[in-house]
Write an enzyme that holds these catalytic residues in place. Structure first.
Site, PDB file in Angstrom:
ATOM      1  N   SER A  94       1.884  -1.909  -7.238  1.00  0.00           N
ATOM      2  CA  SER A  94       2.436  -0.208  -6.936  1.00  0.00           C
ATOM      3  C   SER A  94       4.257  -0.119  -7.187  1.00  0.00           C
ATOM      4  O   SER A  94       4.369  -0.379  -7.495  1.00  0.00           O
ATOM      5  CB  SER A  94       1.490   0.456  -5.798  1.00  0.00           C
ATOM      6  OG  SER A  94       1.845   1.960  -5.988  1.00  0.00           O
ATOM      7  N   ASP A 185      11.274  10.593   6.511  1.00  0.00           N
ATOM      8  CA  ASP A 185      11.688  11.171   6.345  1.00  0.00           C
ATOM      9  C   ASP A 185      12.692  10.823   4.628  1.00  0.00           C
ATOM     10  O   ASP A 185      12.878  11.735   3.789  1.00  0.00           O
ATOM     11  CB  ASP A 185      12.791  12.050   7.115  1.00  0.00           C
ATOM     12  CG  ASP A 185      12.414  12.641   8.407  1.00  0.00           C
ATOM     13  OD1 ASP A 185      11.561  13.227   8.039  1.00  0.00           O
ATOM     14  OD2 ASP A 185      12.541  13.026   9.249  1.00  0.00           O
ATOM     15  N   HIS A 244      -6.922   2.165  -7.629  1.00  0.00           N
ATOM     16  CA  HIS A 244      -5.536   1.964  -7.292  1.00  0.00           C
ATOM     17  C   HIS A 244      -5.294   0.746  -6.451  1.00  0.00           C
ATOM     18  O   HIS A 244      -4.648   0.011  -6.726  1.00  0.00           O
ATOM     19  CB  HIS A 244      -4.870   2.792  -7.271  1.00  0.00           C
ATOM     20  CG  HIS A 244      -3.387   2.820  -6.858  1.00  0.00           C
ATOM     21  ND1 HIS A 244      -2.074   2.031  -8.212  1.00  0.00           N
ATOM     22  CD2 HIS A 244      -2.504   3.406  -6.134  1.00  0.00           C
ATOM     23  CE1 HIS A 244      -1.444   2.491  -7.782  1.00  0.00           C
ATOM     24  NE2 HIS A 244      -0.824   2.542  -6.605  1.00  0.00           N
TER      25      HIS A 244
END
Length: 268
Positions: A94, A185, A244
């Protein structure tokens, strides 16, 4: 070269005494870590040295701004330099597959062969809003145990399997509260780069294996021309009954495909 300083990444480094092959570097996907690959590492360490890295803002590696693929690849190259590894086979899943493709394009002399797991070198749409919301909820909710954390995650993520995967990013702090070990974040700020194309120029001319799950939409047939444009020697293998997370859905088939490919290119 990027203008962001490379980080000292954490990695799992395993090797049996009789292992002979060129080392294999494993790069996890978004919200993953080296720990997710331990069962596969145990399978492969008898054949060769295996190193699984925690990318920046993931696992036990430091948190810092900058999620460009060039930046993450430079972190990985710094790790290879620190370990004294001039040339390795590289496997990336990925997001880690895009890091691997970037690494192969930026430093092809370091990559003996490339294995890309269920990702194409294309820009994807925004698909992680629920994941970000779930992790934000956990951060706000300050759960004290896994059950409470799962209840918070379930407010945004229905899939039990996905919640269990996300929960691997929780660690208990000194206050007894489960906290995120990912740099949420920083990842959110860098998300436009994460869903974008890998960095680098030209094609990687080395031997390449692309593994995709037959139930996954991440590598569709109409994406294959883009794959072959930068990976001209690619062989595409579709693993049946896999999505996936094909390495988790069909671990034996995944391990066998990787081991067979590496054996065929052991002299590369």
């Amino acid at each position: 070269m990027s203008d962001t300083a490379s980080l000292t990444l954490h990695a799992i480094d395993l090797q049996d005494e009789d292992a002979q092959g060129l080392p294999l570097l494993v790069i996890h996907g978004l919200m993953g870590s080296a720990d997710n690959w331990r069962s596969h590492l145990k399978q492969w360490q008898g054949e060769r040295r295996v190193i699984a890295v925690d990318l920046r803002n993931h696992g036990r590696s430091p948190h810092a701004e900058g999620m460009r693929y060039e930046t993450m690849s430079e972190d990985v190259i710094a790790l290879l330099d620190r370990l004294g590894l001039e040339r390795v086979h590289v496997l990336g899943h990925s997001m880690g597959g895009k890091v691997a493709m970037t690494l192969a394009r930026m430093a092809p002399e370091r990559v003996a062969s490339l294995i890309v797991a269920d990702i194409a070198p294309v820009t994807y749409g925004h698909g992680h809003d629920d994941v970000f919301a779930a992790l934000e909820r956990v951060r706000e909710g300050k759960p004290r145990n896994r059950r409470e954390a799962d209840e918070l995650l379930a407010e945004h993520v229905d899939s039990r399997a996905t919640r269990l995967f996300l929960a691997t990013n929780l660690v208990k702090g000194e206050s007894g509260v489960l906290a995120l070990r990912v740099g949420l974040d920083e990842i959110k700020a860098g998300y436009p780069d994460i869903i974008g194309e890998p960095d680098g120029e030209g094609a990687y001319e080395g031997p390449t294996l692309l593994l995709r799950g037959d139930a996954s939409h991440y590598v569709t047939n109409d994406m294959l021309p883009a794959v072959r444009a930068i990976l001209p020697r690619v062989r595409v293998v579709t693993i049946k009954q896999a999505g996936h997370w094909l390495h988790a859905d069909q671990p034996a088939a995944f391990q066998q495909a990787v081991s067979s490919f590496l054996a065929a290119h052991s002299a590369s």
